[in-house]
Design a protein around this motif. Structure first.
Motif, mmCIF file in Angstrom:
data_model
loop_
_atom_site.group_PDB
_atom_site.id
_atom_site.type_symbol
_atom_site.label_atom_id
_atom_site.label_comp_id
_atom_site.label_asym_id
_atom_site.label_seq_id
_atom_site.Cartn_x
_atom_site.Cartn_y
_atom_site.Cartn_z
ATOM 1 N N LEU A 5 48.791 12.667 55.669
ATOM 2 C CA LEU A 5 47.437 12.728 55.138
ATOM 3 C C LEU A 5 47.181 14.134 54.627
ATOM 4 O O LEU A 5 47.519 15.108 55.291
ATOM 5 C CB LEU A 5 46.417 12.402 56.225
ATOM 6 N N LYS A 6 46.583 14.235 53.452
ATOM 7 C CA LYS A 6 46.137 15.526 52.937
ATOM 8 C C LYS A 6 44.656 15.637 53.265
ATOM 9 O O LYS A 6 43.848 14.825 52.812
ATOM 10 C CB LYS A 6 46.326 15.607 51.423
ATOM 11 N N VAL A 7 44.308 16.636 54.049
ATOM 12 C CA VAL A 7 42.931 16.826 54.480
ATOM 13 C C VAL A 7 42.422 18.135 53.900
ATOM 14 O O VAL A 7 43.059 19.177 54.058
ATOM 15 C CB VAL A 7 42.832 16.851 56.020
ATOM 16 N N THR A 8 41.273 18.090 53.212
ATOM 17 C CA THR A 8 40.699 19.260 52.567
ATOM 18 C C THR A 8 39.289 19.480 53.091
ATOM 19 O O THR A 8 38.497 18.540 53.164
ATOM 20 C CB THR A 8 40.640 19.053 51.033
ATOM 21 N N LEU A 9 38.975 20.721 53.442
ATOM 22 C CA LEU A 9 37.620 21.069 53.883
ATOM 23 C C LEU A 9 36.754 21.256 52.649
ATOM 24 O O LEU A 9 37.011 22.134 51.836
ATOM 25 C CB LEU A 9 37.650 22.353 54.721
ATOM 26 N N VAL A 36 45.511 20.840 54.227
ATOM 27 C CA VAL A 36 46.640 20.768 55.150
ATOM 28 C C VAL A 36 47.187 19.345 55.123
ATOM 29 O O VAL A 36 46.465 18.402 54.837
ATOM 30 C CB VAL A 36 46.254 21.156 56.595
ATOM 31 N N GLU A 37 48.470 19.223 55.421
ATOM 32 C CA GLU A 37 49.089 17.909 55.531
ATOM 33 C C GLU A 37 49.326 17.615 57.007
ATOM 34 O O GLU A 37 49.921 18.421 57.715
ATOM 35 C CB GLU A 37 50.404 17.863 54.756
ATOM 36 N N LEU A 38 48.855 16.460 57.436
ATOM 37 C CA LEU A 38 48.969 16.051 58.834
ATOM 38 C C LEU A 38 49.662 14.708 58.909
ATOM 39 O O LEU A 38 49.573 13.907 57.971
ATOM 40 C CB LEU A 38 47.570 15.937 59.460
ATOM 41 N N PRO A 39 50.343 14.426 60.018
ATOM 42 C CA PRO A 39 50.969 13.106 60.161
ATOM 43 C C PRO A 39 49.906 12.017 60.269
ATOM 44 O O PRO A 39 48.809 12.255 60.776
ATOM 45 C CB PRO A 39 51.768 13.232 61.456
ATOM 46 N N ASP A 40 50.238 10.854 59.760
ATOM 47 C CA ASP A 40 49.278 9.741 59.779
ATOM 48 C C ASP A 40 49.453 8.958 61.074
ATOM 49 O O ASP A 40 50.146 7.950 61.136
ATOM 50 C CB ASP A 40 49.519 8.843 58.567
ATOM 51 N N ARG A 45 43.731 10.999 62.904
ATOM 52 C CA ARG A 45 42.743 10.055 62.377
ATOM 53 C C ARG A 45 41.437 10.111 63.180
ATOM 54 O O ARG A 45 40.352 10.062 62.618
ATOM 55 C CB ARG A 45 43.295 8.630 62.411
ATOM 56 N N GLY A 46 41.536 10.220 64.497
ATOM 57 C CA GLY A 46 40.344 10.309 65.329
ATOM 58 C C GLY A 46 39.582 11.601 65.093
ATOM 59 O O GLY A 46 38.348 11.604 65.053
ATOM 60 N N MET A 47 40.321 12.704 64.914
ATOM 61 C CA MET A 47 39.674 13.981 64.640
ATOM 62 C C MET A 47 38.978 13.951 63.282
ATOM 63 O O MET A 47 37.857 14.445 63.131
ATOM 64 C CB MET A 47 40.700 15.111 64.689
ATOM 65 N N ILE A 48 39.632 13.348 62.300
ATOM 66 C CA ILE A 48 39.048 13.248 60.959
ATOM 67 C C ILE A 48 37.797 12.381 60.984
ATOM 68 O O ILE A 48 36.808 12.679 60.316
ATOM 69 C CB ILE A 48 40.094 12.685 59.972
ATOM 70 N N ARG A 49 37.819 11.322 61.785
ATOM 71 C CA ARG A 49 36.658 10.439 61.878
ATOM 72 C C ARG A 49 35.433 11.183 62.397
ATOM 73 O O ARG A 49 34.308 10.909 61.986
ATOM 74 C CB ARG A 49 36.985 9.256 62.789
ATOM 75 N N LYS A 50 35.637 12.157 63.291
ATOM 76 C CA LYS A 50 34.515 12.915 63.861
ATOM 77 C C LYS A 50 33.893 13.885 62.849
ATOM 78 O O LYS A 50 32.724 14.214 62.957
ATOM 79 C CB LYS A 50 34.966 13.703 65.094
ATOM 80 N N VAL A 51 34.700 14.349 61.885
ATOM 81 C CA VAL A 51 34.191 15.336 60.923
ATOM 82 C C VAL A 51 34.316 14.825 59.487
ATOM 83 O O VAL A 51 34.466 15.607 58.556
ATOM 84 C CB VAL A 51 34.915 16.691 61.082
ATOM 85 N N ASN A 52 34.212 13.498 59.302
ATOM 86 C CA ASN A 52 34.423 12.932 57.972
ATOM 87 C C ASN A 52 33.370 13.381 56.962
ATOM 88 O O ASN A 52 33.603 13.294 55.765
ATOM 89 C CB ASN A 52 34.497 11.395 58.026
ATOM 90 N N LEU A 54 32.570 16.437 56.536
ATOM 91 C CA LEU A 54 32.945 17.788 56.136
ATOM 92 C C LEU A 54 34.268 17.840 55.369
ATOM 93 O O LEU A 54 34.567 18.863 54.762
ATOM 94 C CB LEU A 54 33.079 18.695 57.377
ATOM 95 N N VAL A 55 35.035 16.769 55.407
ATOM 96 C CA VAL A 55 36.386 16.800 54.839
ATOM 97 C C VAL A 55 36.596 15.683 53.832
ATOM 98 O O VAL A 55 35.852 14.701 53.803
ATOM 99 C CB VAL A 55 37.469 16.700 55.940
ATOM 100 N N LYS A 56 37.636 15.867 53.005
ATOM 101 C CA LYS A 56 38.088 14.834 52.066
ATOM 102 C C LYS A 56 39.523 14.503 52.460
ATOM 103 O O LYS A 56 40.325 15.408 52.702
ATOM 104 C CB LYS A 56 38.036 15.369 50.635
ATOM 105 N N VAL A 57 39.848 13.216 52.522
ATOM 106 C CA VAL A 57 41.160 12.773 52.980
ATOM 107 C C VAL A 57 41.838 11.978 51.872
ATOM 108 O O VAL A 57 41.222 11.110 51.250
ATOM 109 C CB VAL A 57 41.042 11.895 54.247
ATOM 110 N N GLU A 58 43.124 12.301 51.637
ATOM 111 C CA GLU A 58 43.945 11.554 50.683
ATOM 112 C C GLU A 58 45.255 11.204 51.380
ATOM 113 O O GLU A 58 45.745 11.973 52.182
ATOM 114 C CB GLU A 58 44.260 12.400 49.455
ATOM 115 N N GLU A 59 45.800 10.050 51.033
ATOM 116 C CA GLU A 59 47.113 9.684 51.567
ATOM 117 C C GLU A 59 48.186 10.299 50.672
ATOM 118 O O GLU A 59 48.061 10.288 49.455
ATOM 119 C CB GLU A 59 47.263 8.166 51.641
#
Length: 60
Positions: A5-9, A36-40, A45-52, A54-59
């Motif tokens: 996952l590519k996660v961008t603030l 940053v690139e994180l494993p899927d 995923r749970g951390m991203i869900r809490k701050v969705n 604030l962030v943009k997520v791409e596969e």
């Protein structure tokens, strides 16, 4: 090859709940528009869900 996952603030953490600030930092995001690139898997995923808000997520 494992998926990532590519996660961008995209929104500042100024004024955010301290727990959300800590979650964003734990994801490895320190500055606006940093990506940053994180494993899927379930942990990121749970951390991203809490701050969705604030962030943009791409596969990747």
């Amino acid at each position: 090859m494992a998926k990532t996952l590519k996660v961008t603030l995209v929104k500042s953490t100024i004024g955010a709940v301290p727990k959300n600030k800590a979650t964003v930092e734990a994801l490895g995001l320190t500055k606006l528009h940093k990506t940053v690139e994180l494993p899927d898997n379930d942990a990121p995923r749970g951390m991203i869900r809490k701050v969705n808000h604030l962030v943009k997520v791409e596969e990747a």
